[in-house]
Motif scaffolding. Structure first.
Motif, PDB file in Angstrom:
ATOM      1  N   ALA A 154       0.679  -1.537  -0.104  1.00  0.00           N
ATOM      2  CA  ALA A 154      -0.060  -0.091  -0.080  1.00  0.00           C
ATOM      3  C   ALA A 154       1.026   1.331   0.105  1.00  0.00           C
ATOM      4  CB  ALA A 154      -0.781   0.085   1.442  1.00  0.00           C
ATOM      5  N   GLN A 155       1.943   1.243   0.825  1.00  0.00           N
ATOM      6  CA  GLN A 155       2.652   2.494   1.053  1.00  0.00           C
ATOM      7  C   GLN A 155       3.143   2.490  -0.251  1.00  0.00           C
ATOM      8  OE1 GLN A 155       5.208   1.361   4.342  1.00  0.00           O
ATOM      9  NE2 GLN A 155       4.201   2.651   5.841  1.00  0.00           N
ATOM     10  N   LYS A 156       3.130   1.736  -1.084  1.00  0.00           N
ATOM     11  CA  LYS A 156       4.569   2.208  -2.091  1.00  0.00           C
ATOM     12  C   LYS A 156       3.308   1.947  -3.362  1.00  0.00           C
ATOM     13  CE  LYS A 156       6.953  -1.172  -5.698  1.00  0.00           C
ATOM     14  NZ  LYS A 156       7.105  -2.632  -6.455  1.00  0.00           N
ATOM     15  N   VAL A 157       1.997   1.947  -3.417  1.00  0.00           N
ATOM     16  CA  VAL A 157       1.425   2.791  -4.505  1.00  0.00           C
ATOM     17  C   VAL A 157       1.108   3.677  -4.109  1.00  0.00           C
ATOM     18  CG1 VAL A 157      -1.428   3.075  -4.934  1.00  0.00           C
ATOM     19  CG2 VAL A 157       0.171   0.306  -4.998  1.00  0.00           C
ATOM     20  N   ILE A 158       0.876   3.777  -2.923  1.00  0.00           N
ATOM     21  CA  ILE A 158       0.672   5.819  -2.662  1.00  0.00           C
ATOM     22  C   ILE A 158       1.919   6.906  -2.674  1.00  0.00           C
ATOM     23  CG2 ILE A 158       0.481   7.058  -0.283  1.00  0.00           C
ATOM     24  CD1 ILE A 158      -2.710   6.247  -0.981  1.00  0.00           C
ATOM     25  N   ALA A 159       3.167   6.310  -2.195  1.00  0.00           N
ATOM     26  CA  ALA A 159       4.130   7.404  -2.980  1.00  0.00           C
ATOM     27  C   ALA A 159       4.365   7.435  -4.369  1.00  0.00           C
ATOM     28  CB  ALA A 159       5.075   5.993  -2.503  1.00  0.00           C
ATOM     29  N   ALA A 160       4.152   6.331  -5.118  1.00  0.00           N
ATOM     30  CA  ALA A 160       4.221   6.504  -6.746  1.00  0.00           C
ATOM     31  C   ALA A 160       2.711   7.749  -6.883  1.00  0.00           C
ATOM     32  CB  ALA A 160       3.368   5.545  -6.845  1.00  0.00           C
ATOM     33  N   GLN A 161       1.685   7.824  -6.252  1.00  0.00           N
ATOM     34  CA  GLN A 161       0.868   9.096  -6.660  1.00  0.00           C
ATOM     35  C   GLN A 161       1.841  11.012  -6.928  1.00  0.00           C
ATOM     36  OE1 GLN A 161      -1.962   7.396  -7.674  1.00  0.00           O
ATOM     37  NE2 GLN A 161      -0.448   5.441  -7.089  1.00  0.00           N
ATOM     38  N   PRO A 162       1.323  11.282  -7.798  1.00  0.00           N
ATOM     39  CA  PRO A 162       2.466  12.698  -7.163  1.00  0.00           C
ATOM     40  C   PRO A 162       1.168  13.225  -6.990  1.00  0.00           C
ATOM     41  CG  PRO A 162       1.338  11.786 -10.435  1.00  0.00           C
ATOM     42  CD  PRO A 162       0.540  10.599  -9.450  1.00  0.00           C
ATOM     43  N   THR A 163       0.278  13.086  -7.096  1.00  0.00           N
ATOM     44  CA  THR A 163      -0.352  14.732  -5.818  1.00  0.00           C
ATOM     45  C   THR A 163      -1.042  14.356  -4.541  1.00  0.00           C
ATOM     46  OG1 THR A 163      -3.212  13.469  -6.663  1.00  0.00           O
ATOM     47  CG2 THR A 163      -1.800  14.767  -8.000  1.00  0.00           C
ATOM     48  N   ILE A 164       0.063  12.416  -4.103  1.00  0.00           N
ATOM     49  CA  ILE A 164      -0.027  12.557  -2.559  1.00  0.00           C
ATOM     50  C   ILE A 164       1.350  12.191  -2.059  1.00  0.00           C
ATOM     51  CG2 ILE A 164      -1.196  10.406  -0.857  1.00  0.00           C
ATOM     52  CD1 ILE A 164      -3.166   9.336  -3.291  1.00  0.00           C
ATOM     53  N   GLU A 165       1.642  12.518  -1.224  1.00  0.00           N
ATOM     54  CA  GLU A 165       2.432  12.351  -0.433  1.00  0.00           C
ATOM     55  C   GLU A 165       2.280  11.554   0.945  1.00  0.00           C
ATOM     56  OE1 GLU A 165       5.370  14.304  -0.813  1.00  0.00           O
ATOM     57  OE2 GLU A 165       4.806  15.585  -2.280  1.00  0.00           O
ATOM     58  N   LEU A 166       3.847  10.799   0.623  1.00  0.00           N
ATOM     59  CA  LEU A 166       3.400   9.428   2.095  1.00  0.00           C
ATOM     60  C   LEU A 166       4.432  10.059   3.283  1.00  0.00           C
ATOM     61  CD1 LEU A 166       2.517   6.362   2.893  1.00  0.00           C
ATOM     62  CD2 LEU A 166       4.938   5.564   2.140  1.00  0.00           C
ATOM     63  N   ASP A 167       3.567   9.958   4.045  1.00  0.00           N
ATOM     64  CA  ASP A 167       4.302  10.890   5.474  1.00  0.00           C
ATOM     65  C   ASP A 167       4.012   9.794   6.889  1.00  0.00           C
ATOM     66  OD1 ASP A 167       4.137  13.381   4.472  1.00  0.00           O
ATOM     67  OD2 ASP A 167       2.700  13.878   5.165  1.00  0.00           O
ATOM     68  N   ASP A 168       4.895   8.827   6.426  1.00  0.00           N
ATOM     69  CA  ASP A 168       4.426   6.929   7.145  1.00  0.00           C
ATOM     70  C   ASP A 168       5.253   6.510   8.121  1.00  0.00           C
ATOM     71  OD1 ASP A 168       2.696   5.278   8.015  1.00  0.00           O
ATOM     72  OD2 ASP A 168       2.230   4.424   6.731  1.00  0.00           O
ATOM     73  N   ASP A 169       6.516   7.410   9.010  1.00  0.00           N
ATOM     74  CA  ASP A 169       7.425   6.070   9.916  1.00  0.00           C
ATOM     75  C   ASP A 169       7.022   6.754  10.854  1.00  0.00           C
ATOM     76  OD1 ASP A 169       9.608   5.668  10.704  1.00  0.00           O
ATOM     77  OD2 ASP A 169      11.040   6.375   9.564  1.00  0.00           O
ATOM     78  N   PRO A 170       6.201   6.207  11.851  1.00  0.00           N
ATOM     79  CA  PRO A 170       5.812   5.843  13.136  1.00  0.00           C
ATOM     80  C   PRO A 170       6.928   6.057  14.411  1.00  0.00           C
ATOM     81  CG  PRO A 170       4.463   4.295  12.611  1.00  0.00           C
ATOM     82  CD  PRO A 170       5.417   4.930  11.059  1.00  0.00           C
TER      83      PRO A 170
END
Ligand code: 2RA
Length: 352
Positions: free
Chosen positions: A274-290
């Motif tokens: 899921a992170q890989k899919v989200i990170a690949a989207q040009p209009t989404i930023e992945l902020d996911d490192d708890p």
């Protein structure tokens, strides 16, 4: 000849954000940008791409020569005037709730269903409600990859979703409690804000509180906002039977809606996938490192174009389900930006 763009409601909160977005674009495809507003604001001069442009009064003639008209006005104004603009040859892109569920009006999020913008029998394209919009780019991307089957959503909605009146009320309530002993005042916030009167757009104090209500009352205790999340998600994703349940909550945040999403897919989905899919989207930023304290918060996302997604977890007791948290600026992607992106999507049709 390049197309002509009109902005109806150019002096309102969303219209102003729209002009900020247009002014920040490196290039625009328009031969003319024409601001339109009610008689109260007509004649004002707005700075648009370095030039002063006079606001025209809303009238049928104001749409003459217009190819695309963006509407950032209340439902009843759009209901009356978007068909008038369409009858005079413009494509109306409407940010109100007037046409969203009309089967002859596409409901468009360009990252998800840009192709639908071409099929517009009424000459009108609708922009979704900001709460639905905040999660659509992410849900669309995950759906394309893994097949979405159900969404359970809790929203944390900012005061500006209720317009300038919402922001003004939150400001006044925060001023009313500021400097007081918070331990004491939190026991009776209603009394602390009572001197402000009871014409709040919110049904309970918002300062020092959360309010499980947005919109109007519908059947069986649902709010209009919760039904919009369900109905609009189904229409945008092209999943008429998608299972959706939402609880919409107002929080004392000025701008940026947040959503906690419990999304169930046709297959098991790992966090990494899921992170890989989200990170690949040009209009989404992945902020996911708890572990490093990295997750999205509305305060960090306000003013940003991208949706920010984090806290992606595989639900422990639901094998095909991901839990995640996302934040989107409700005045930008949630309103003005998506409306403008729809206009950009169809601009090429008018270039000659
Ligand atoms: C709200 N989503 O936040 C609504 C505004 N369209 O109240």
């Amino acid at each position: 000849m390049a197309p002509v763009l009109a902005i109806v409601g150019a002096t309102g909160a969303v219209g102003t954000t729209m002009i900020d977005i247009i002014n920040a674009r490196e290039t625009v495809p328009w031969a003319e940008i024409r601001p339109i507003a009610s008689a109260r604001s007509a004649g004002k001069v707005l700075q648009i791409r370095g030039a002063g442009v006079e606001v025209q009064v809303l009238s049928p003639e104001a749409f003459d020569g217009v190819d695309i008209a963006l509407f950032d006005v209340p439902d009843e104004v759009s209901a009356e005037w978007a068909p008038i603009a369409a009858a005079r040859g413009a494509v109306a892109v409407d940010n109100s709730g007037a046409f969203r569920m009309d089967p002859d009006v596409p409901l468009v999020v360009p990252e998800v269903n840009a192709d639908k913008a071409a099929d517009r029998p009424k000459g009108i394209i609708a922009n979704p409600n900001c709460t639905t919009l905040s999660m659509m780019a992410a849900m669309g991307a995950l759906h394309r990859e893994f097949g979405l089957e159900a969404l359970v959503v809790a929203s944390y909605q900012a005061a500006s979703g209720a317009g300038q009146a919402g922001v003004d009320r939150l400001q006044a309530e925060l001023s009313a409690v500021a400097g007081k002993d918070l331990g004491a005042v939190s026991g009776d916030v209603a009394a602390a804000v009572a001197p402000l009167g009871d014409d709040s757009p919110f049904p309970a104090p918002l300062a020092l509180n959360v309010v499980p209500w947005a919109g109007s009352l519908k059947d069986d205790g649902w709010s209009s906002e919760e039904l919009k999340v369900r109905n609009e998600s189904r229409k945008i994703l092209g999943l008429p039977d998608l299972k959706v349940s939402a609880t919409c909550v107002r929080v004392p945040v000025v701008t940026t809606h947040s959503l906690a999403v419990h999304a169930t897919f046709a297959q098991e989905v790992s966090v990494e996938a899921a992170q890989k899919v989200i990170a690949a989207q040009p209009t989404i930023e992945l902020d996911d490192d708890p572990a490093a304290g990295v997750w999205p918060t509305p305060a960090a996302v306000v003013g940003k174009d991208a949706t920010h997604v984090g806290r992606i977890r595989q639900a422990l007791d639901f094998p095909n389900t991901l839990d995640l948290f996302l934040c989107g600026d409700n005045l930008r992607k949630g309103a003005a930006l998506n409306t403008y992106e729809i206009a950009e999507t169809i601009a090429g049709e008018f270039a000659s």
